[in-house]
Design an enzyme around this catalytic site. Structure first.
Site, PDB file in Angstrom:
ATOM      1  N   GLY B  17      22.743  18.508   3.115  1.00  0.00           N
ATOM      2  CA  GLY B  17      22.968  19.478   4.174  1.00  0.00           C
ATOM      3  C   GLY B  17      23.350  18.842   5.504  1.00  0.00           C
ATOM      4  N   GLY B  19      24.837  15.826   6.123  1.00  0.00           N
ATOM      5  CA  GLY B  19      26.193  15.272   6.045  1.00  0.00           C
ATOM      6  C   GLY B  19      27.242  16.373   6.026  1.00  0.00           C
ATOM      7  N   PHE B 119       4.904  30.732   7.055  1.00  0.00           N
ATOM      8  CA  PHE B 119       4.834  29.369   6.559  1.00  0.00           C
ATOM      9  C   PHE B 119       3.722  28.635   7.301  1.00  0.00           C
ATOM     10  CE2 PHE B 119       7.993  26.459   4.298  1.00  0.00           C
ATOM     11  CZ  PHE B 119       8.224  27.338   3.269  1.00  0.00           C
ATOM     12  N   GLN B 240       4.948  12.273   4.035  1.00  0.00           N
ATOM     13  CA  GLN B 240       4.308  13.576   3.830  1.00  0.00           C
ATOM     14  C   GLN B 240       3.927  13.813   2.372  1.00  0.00           C
ATOM     15  OE1 GLN B 240       6.369  17.633   4.529  1.00  0.00           O
ATOM     16  NE2 GLN B 240       4.675  17.534   5.979  1.00  0.00           N
ATOM     17  N   HIS B 242       3.011  16.754   0.043  1.00  0.00           N
ATOM     18  CA  HIS B 242       3.033  18.213  -0.020  1.00  0.00           C
ATOM     19  C   HIS B 242       1.793  18.670  -0.772  1.00  0.00           C
ATOM     20  CE1 HIS B 242       4.237  22.327  -0.731  1.00  0.00           C
ATOM     21  NE2 HIS B 242       5.272  22.157   0.073  1.00  0.00           N
ATOM     22  N   LEU B 252       7.848  20.619  -7.110  1.00  0.00           N
ATOM     23  CA  LEU B 252       7.344  21.276  -5.916  1.00  0.00           C
ATOM     24  C   LEU B 252       7.108  22.763  -6.140  1.00  0.00           C
ATOM     25  CD1 LEU B 252       6.933  21.244  -2.791  1.00  0.00           C
ATOM     26  CD2 LEU B 252       9.349  21.774  -2.612  1.00  0.00           C
ATOM     27  N   GLU B 255       5.667  26.009  -0.120  1.00  0.00           N
ATOM     28  CA  GLU B 255       4.671  26.586   0.768  1.00  0.00           C
ATOM     29  C   GLU B 255       4.850  28.105   0.862  1.00  0.00           C
ATOM     30  OE1 GLU B 255       3.776  23.864   3.999  1.00  0.00           O
ATOM     31  OE2 GLU B 255       4.312  25.491   5.344  1.00  0.00           O
ATOM     32  N   ARG B 286       0.646  20.855   6.662  1.00  0.00           N
ATOM     33  CA  ARG B 286       0.618  20.219   5.353  1.00  0.00           C
ATOM     34  C   ARG B 286      -0.350  19.038   5.281  1.00  0.00           C
ATOM     35  NH1 ARG B 286       7.044  20.447   3.693  1.00  0.00           N
ATOM     36  NH2 ARG B 286       7.000  22.689   3.243  1.00  0.00           N
ATOM     37  N   HIS B 353       6.406  13.880  -0.713  1.00  0.00           N
ATOM     38  CA  HIS B 353       7.433  14.904  -0.565  1.00  0.00           C
ATOM     39  C   HIS B 353       8.504  14.554   0.453  1.00  0.00           C
ATOM     40  CE1 HIS B 353       9.148  18.887  -0.560  1.00  0.00           C
ATOM     41  NE2 HIS B 353       8.849  19.113   0.698  1.00  0.00           N
ATOM     42  N   ARG B 398       5.552  16.723   9.335  1.00  0.00           N
ATOM     43  CA  ARG B 398       6.590  17.739   9.465  1.00  0.00           C
ATOM     44  C   ARG B 398       6.055  19.110   9.067  1.00  0.00           C
ATOM     45  NH1 ARG B 398       9.840  20.274   6.016  1.00  0.00           N
ATOM     46  NH2 ARG B 398       9.626  18.897   4.212  1.00  0.00           N
ATOM     47  N   SER B 403      12.639  20.988   7.974  1.00  0.00           N
ATOM     48  CA  SER B 403      13.557  19.937   7.514  1.00  0.00           C
ATOM     49  C   SER B 403      14.958  20.491   7.326  1.00  0.00           C
ATOM     50  CB  SER B 403      13.059  19.272   6.241  1.00  0.00           C
ATOM     51  OG  SER B 403      13.101  20.160   5.167  1.00  0.00           O
ATOM     52  N   LEU B 404      15.071  21.702   6.761  1.00  0.00           N
ATOM     53  CA  LEU B 404      16.418  22.304   6.700  1.00  0.00           C
ATOM     54  C   LEU B 404      16.948  22.498   8.118  1.00  0.00           C
ATOM     55  CD1 LEU B 404      16.069  24.934   3.805  1.00  0.00           C
ATOM     56  CD2 LEU B 404      17.375  22.807   3.769  1.00  0.00           C
TER      57      LEU B 404
END
Lengths: 233, 587
Positions: B17, B19, B119, B240, B242, B252, B255, B286, B353, B398, B403-404
């Site tokens: 995502g 790049g 979240f 991290q 998860h 995964l 969350e 987390r 994670h 995080r 992250s997205l």
């Protein structure tokens, strides 16, 4: 557990051959997937070539022909497979090496349907509104992972890969036709017209049978045909 | 020898995502962009992101970017740089609207606006009630974003080099990065891609650890390339875990499962998060939830015959809601555990994670290193974005959904800065053959034949060592042992050989170079963890159980050359608002 795996390296092999591998029972854990077995085989023979990445059926890397049926190795349980397990590359595409096929034809078909949203309105400051029921039209379409299991199981694709667009691309064509935000329906339909691009689908439905994500390209193709008929009146 | 060369304005290494967002911005600005990716772009690990992307749209509940900023600073355990965090949180709504305009099929609420779910670590009004800030496309948000960004890049005619492996950056004597030495995997042919600007966007390094939620391709290639080019890595001790990886397997469970109402129980059926985080409960940060699970397990209250996991319950929720909001997770659990989340709890355990640390950058994505002038001198023309970078917006921990957001905001910010840089630097710097060919040795080394250590064996050992000696709970003694064990593995890498010497799609050779990258990053991680003598965020030292702001409110920098650690201050001053000073962190 016995495996019979397609091998071919154009650098050293005159022609493809099947290589037998045995995975000791002690190496087999409950719940193991075919990809785990292939990784274990590769640990002993690093020359065996295949693609893989996510290991959970979302990246679409490890499509292959497993006991005669296309599927993703990472979500195919080992204990559901008859032995010897016969593994070949996805059919109908040129083999680069072992289980790795050249997917350029498949990707070209994907690009050919212009798989992107076309909306010519001025860009709004916030999101376009889309009702939950409009959004629901995209379910079963946007989830495609481009693994090529469907297209490479389709006889129409095997005979006319240069002219027929194949189930994966046509599913994406419908994904954008079905999107309430897209404004290029007429152009999209025009581009799909003709005897081959869309109409070479003979509803054999191999694509539906093998799709690892449970999607239904045949139904999408049917929707496109209906829309074409509607537009022509 | 004369290596073939290709010339572009910008080289982007990595087609996840980050790049792709950068590539799109650049292509739309008519820059000539080359995207090099070792896998076809839609195979990149962004595809696996489930829950969503945070932005204070306030579609479901009241919200604003400032609350988002507070949550992110607090979530980072105050190690995040507050200028970058303010920038990201302010940019978030626009970043999400842009995605929607590109075609991302976000889930919708009745009024047609984007659906947002609850979240972990989200609050209203600076630590008050739970917020709903995570924009979702069911539980396939990463897939929807990655495919859409790829589609838009096709439309913009970005130049892709699919299944090309970047081996090393090319750096000249004055320190400029001139591009990269890359190999086409299918043919084994090598070439140089010359570029005025280079963006590293290669993602994280979850494969360091035996059990992780990451794709097999997440081997820290860009981080290791940076290390070899003399660039330090920042805050690598912050890994991290998860809270809800499938126990023993690693896949995964988002969350979002807890965001939609799921909760965790121990072997006594107790909803134990109520004890650890009375207010946020299962939606605490987390690091907090993972530590709570690990504590339950250590206290003998784990589930199953090995008492090595806890259970995630969703069976009390409406099964139609689960099918609609969490369809892919339900499918995955059916596939891998043969059980239906609608009526059976799933065994989960903290699982590696995400890499909070990475290549140090500023909020424009420029790589910054300590030089003569100060700790954050920019390296002209070199950028990094996403999980491989450390801006740092995540600090010590995080938040889910950030992250997205990170890849979108800083992919775009880097591209925008690059556009300005290209306007002022119109020509490629000269590259001598000698500079171009330096990296040849790294590839040629794998032509060595004969018996030797196996790559697979060394990789397995590395994963075990990192898990056993650099896990959730750390001490000086354990980490010291970890360093010496990793160093031993690094030495043994010298004796590794391959059986496969073919040029054609040689996956063994790619995996060998990936393992070299993992080894470099493993040292960075374990040495950074050994050096930080406090507990903060995901870095939990049993011998130093408290956060120590007096001595340790600072970023660590690891240098490969002498395996040394240096430090630099945290940027505690935001762009326009008051700073959030460190406070005790409760949820």
């Amino acid at each position: 557990m016995q495996f019979s795996i397609y091998r071919f390296n154009p650098e050293t092999d005159r022609k493809p051959y099947m290589q037998e591998y045995v995975l000791e029972e002690s190496a087999i854990r409950p719940g193991m997937m075919l990809l785990d077995a292939l990784l274990a085989i590769k640990a002993g023979d690093d020359t065996l070539g295949f693609r893989r990445s996510c290991g959970e059926g979302v990246c679409g890397s490890d499509g292959m022909n497993i006991n005669g049926r296309n599927g993703l190795a990472c979500i195919t349980p080992l204990n559901e497979l008859k032995t010897p397990i016969v593994i070949r590359p996805l059919p109908g595409l040129p083999v680069i090496r072992d289980l790795i096929v050249d997917m350029e034809v498949f990707y070209r078909q994907y690009r050919a349907v212009r798989p992107w949203l076309i909306n010519n309105d001025p860009v709004p400051e916030v999101e376009h509104r889309q009702s939950p029921s409009e959004r629901e039209q995209l379910d079963g379409l946007y989830e495609c992972i481009l693994c090529a299991c469907c297209s490479t199981s389709c006889p129409s694709f095997w005979w006319n890969p240069d002219k027929f667009l194949g189930p994966a691309s046509l599913l994406q064509a419908w994904r954008f036709l079905a999107d309430s935000r897209d404004q290029a329906a007429n152009e999209r339909l025009d581009e799909l017209d003709g005897p081959f691009r869309l109409f070479r689908c003979h509803t054999i439905m191999n694509c539906v049978d093998v799709c690892p994500k449970g999607l239904n390209p045949t139904r999408a193709i049917g929707h496109i045909k209906e829309l074409m008929v509607k537009q022509s009146f | 020898m004369n290596l073939p060369r290709r010339k572009f304005d910008t080289l982007i290494i990595g087609a996840g995502g980050g790049g792709l967002r950068a590539a799109l911005q650049l292509s739309q600005a008519d820059a000539r962009v080359a995207v090099v990716s070792k896998v076809f772009p839609t195979r990149s690990h962004t595809v696996a992101a489930q829950g969503g992307v945070n932005a204070a749209l306030a579609n479901v509940l009241p919200d604003n970017w400032h609350w988002h900023m507070f949550d992110t600073v607090k979530g980072s355990d105050y190690l995040g740089d507050q200028d970058a965090i303010e920038y990201m949180c302010r940019a978030a709504p626009q970043a999400v609207y842009e995605l929607e305009h590109f075609g991302v099929p976000f889930s919708r609420q009745q009024d047609g606006r984007i659906y947002q779910r609850r979240f972990g670590g989200q609050s209203r009004d600076f630590g008050g009630e739970q917020a709903a800030r995570t924009c979702a496309a069911a539980d396939r948000t990463g897939h929807a974003i990655l495919h859409t960004l790829y589609q838009q890049n096709l439309r913009a005619k970005t130049h892709f080099f699919d299944e090309f492996f970047a081996i090393d950056l090319v750096r000249d004597r004055e320190g400029y990065i001139l591009g990269a030495f890359v190999m086409e995997i299918a043919t084994g042919e090598v070439m140089i891609i010359e570029a005025k600007t280079t963006l590293i966007a290669t993602g994280g390094v979850g494969q360091l650890f035996r059990t992780n939620t990451n794709a097999l391709i997440n081997t820290g290639d860009g981080m290791a390339m940076a290390l070899r080019a003399g660039i330090p890595l920042q805050d690598m001790e912050f890994v991290q875990f998860h809270p809800t990886g499938i126990a023993g397997k690693g896949m995964l469970i988002s969350e979002g499962a807890r965001g939609e109402g799921g909760f965790l129980v121990n072997c006594e059926g107790e909803r134990f998060m109520e004890r650890y985080a009375p207010q946020a409960k299962d939606l605490a940060s987390r690091d907090v939830v993972s530590r709570a699970i690990a504590t339950e397990i250590r206290g003998g209250r784990g589930c199953g015959p090995g008492k090595d996991h806890v259970l995630l319950r969703l069976d009390h929720l409406d099964s139609d809601m689960i099918r609609k909001r969490l369809p892919a997770i339900r499918d995955m659990v059916l596939t891998f555990l043969h059980l239906d989340l609608c009526d059976t709890p799933a065994p989960v355990a903290p699982t590696v994670h995400y890499t909070m640390g990475g290549i140090p950058t500023n909020r424009f994505g420029q790589v910054v290193v300590p030089e003569n002038q100060g700790p954050e001198e920019t390296m002209p023309g070199l950028y990094a974005a996403g999980e491989c970078a450390c801006v740092s917006v995540h600090g010590g921990n995080r938040l889910g959904g950030n992250s997205l957001l990170d890849i979108l905001v800083f992919g775009r910010a880097a591209a925008n800065h690059i556009i300005g840089y290209l306007a002022e630097n119109r020509y490629h710097r000269p590259m001598s053959d000698e500079e171009a060919e330096k990296s040849m040795a790294r590839l040629a080394r794998w032509d060595k034949r004969g018996e030797g250590e196996s790559i697979d064996g060394l990789r397995t050992e590395l994963g075990n060592v990192m898990e056993d000696y650099c896990g959730v709970f750390r001490t000086e003694e354990i980490l010291k042992e970890g360093i010496s064990r990793v160093e031993e593995l690094v030495r043994r890498m010298d004796d590794a050989t391959l059986k496969d010497h073919s040029r054609i799609f040689n996956t063994a050779r790619v995996e060998a170079m990936e393992l070299e990258n993992l080894m470099d990053v493993a040292l960075a991680t374990v040495i950074s963890a050994y050096s930080r003598k406090e507990s903060r965020g995901a870095h939990s030292r049993m011998d130093y159980p408290d956060r120590d702001d007096l001595h340790w409110l600072r970023h660590s920098l690891y240098f490969r050359e002498d395996r040394s650690i240096d430090y630099k201050p945290v940027r505690t001053k935001p762009l326009s608002v008051d700073a959030f000073p460190p406070k005790a962190r409760t949820y």
